[in-house]
Design a protein around this motif. Sequence first.
Motif, mmCIF file in Angstrom:
data_model
loop_
_atom_site.group_PDB
_atom_site.id
_atom_site.type_symbol
_atom_site.label_atom_id
_atom_site.label_comp_id
_atom_site.label_asym_id
_atom_site.label_seq_id
_atom_site.Cartn_x
_atom_site.Cartn_y
_atom_site.Cartn_z
ATOM 1 N N GLY A 1 12.847 -5.915 -12.137
ATOM 2 C CA GLY A 1 11.831 -5.179 -12.952
ATOM 3 C C GLY A 1 10.296 -5.449 -12.781
ATOM 4 O O GLY A 1 9.571 -4.650 -13.363
ATOM 5 N N SER A 2 9.932 -6.453 -12.202
ATOM 6 C CA SER A 2 8.724 -6.612 -11.700
ATOM 7 C C SER A 2 7.841 -5.750 -10.938
ATOM 8 O O SER A 2 8.580 -4.829 -10.350
ATOM 9 C CB SER A 2 8.376 -8.146 -11.087
ATOM 10 N N GLY A 3 6.846 -5.572 -10.764
ATOM 11 C CA GLY A 3 6.004 -4.823 -10.288
ATOM 12 C C GLY A 3 5.121 -5.378 -9.160
ATOM 13 O O GLY A 3 4.615 -6.623 -9.481
ATOM 14 N N TYR A 4 4.685 -4.759 -8.050
ATOM 15 C CA TYR A 4 3.878 -5.622 -6.868
ATOM 16 C C TYR A 4 3.266 -4.530 -6.124
ATOM 17 O O TYR A 4 3.818 -3.498 -5.923
ATOM 18 C CB TYR A 4 4.360 -6.636 -6.190
ATOM 19 N N TYR A 5 1.961 -4.893 -5.564
ATOM 20 C CA TYR A 5 1.185 -4.097 -4.457
ATOM 21 C C TYR A 5 2.055 -4.323 -3.154
ATOM 22 O O TYR A 5 2.285 -5.481 -2.499
ATOM 23 C CB TYR A 5 -0.103 -4.146 -4.611
ATOM 24 N N ASN A 6 2.211 -3.317 -2.247
ATOM 25 C CA ASN A 6 2.725 -3.520 -0.993
ATOM 26 C C ASN A 6 2.215 -2.357 -0.129
ATOM 27 O O ASN A 6 2.584 -1.337 -0.462
ATOM 28 C CB ASN A 6 4.345 -3.427 -1.056
ATOM 29 N N PRO A 7 1.361 -2.558 0.940
ATOM 30 C CA PRO A 7 0.953 -3.831 1.474
ATOM 31 C C PRO A 7 -0.166 -4.383 0.306
ATOM 32 O O PRO A 7 -0.389 -3.696 -0.541
ATOM 33 C CB PRO A 7 0.266 -3.559 2.589
#
Length: 349
Positions: free
Chosen positions: A57-63
């Motif tokens: 459920g975590s969010g993250y930027y990619n790239p």
Amino acid sequence: MAGGHIEGWSPESLEYLDACPVCGARTGQELLYHGLRDKFQVNTPGAWDFYRCGACGSGYYNPRPTPESVGRLYEAYYTHAHTAPLEYAQLSLLGKLRRILGNGYRNYRFGMHERPASILGILAVWLMPDQRALLDTGGRHLPKQPKGRLLDVGCGNGDFLLFAQRAGWEAIGVEPDPKAVEVARARGLTVHLGTLETLHEAPESFQGITMNHVIEHVHHPRATLEHCYRLLKRGGWLWIETPNLDAQGHARYGENWIGLDTPRHLVVFTDRSLLRLLEEVGFARIERLPYCPLCERVYGMSRALAIGASPHQSPPLPREERVLARQAEANARRRPEIREFIMVRAWKG
């Protein structure tokens, strides 16, 4: 899962993830937002994609920027600023009363010796639970006893280090921003330039570690928490506050929610994903700390971003937004998993 060029960033200044940086899952990643831009510092180049992990459920930027290039995002960051509080004589009559009562409570709660102070502050604050929560959170719930060595990770200009020292702790900091370090050292504080990984301290060196809105900025949160665990003494504690991706403010304001802070908040946890990671790292006991009422402030800052205003000088919320924020406050008191920020203390067994 991610690809493409980002304007204003060379290929070697970016890194592309093939797995969730929190749990390591390689499948089930959902593109939540495409082409987000920095709304805090509008001159920052680039449009960024934000994913949500289907597993944790975590969010993250990619790239995202590499550890070597990410510093350019902080050249005008708020950690540089330091505004000294008004002297007692400069305060209004009401301000003086608040200072006296607040100091009385801080002296009782944290073992400080602030002056001027009145013991009536203890009673006054206990009759106002929201004010007590704000004061306790401002002091990061430091235990009155025992005291020892304390490390503030990402200490910025050193405001909290000064507070902790006045409360009797041997407090030092580590901070990657050279401008913020310069400000902190000019105030007589012991602050190391660099990251937690570059700090040369023996295992079990600290009774307490605090990370106030820091874990969302690190590239490898699991490794950071493992390092914190090693640095803590047996019975020591780690205090963390960080934005919550499941927050009501995020549900309402979407890409304008301040917790995203594009693209500086490399990872945005949920309550469940952070508690699970702390358990996996080895912390023996994890407690959610008492609720601190912040919905109205977060809603105001998020709305400011939505209308193109400065979040640090937010215009007043319209009446209907204030009603929604107060309803969110009531919901958050009952349900920790939807609070704007996750605030926990984890103990090393």
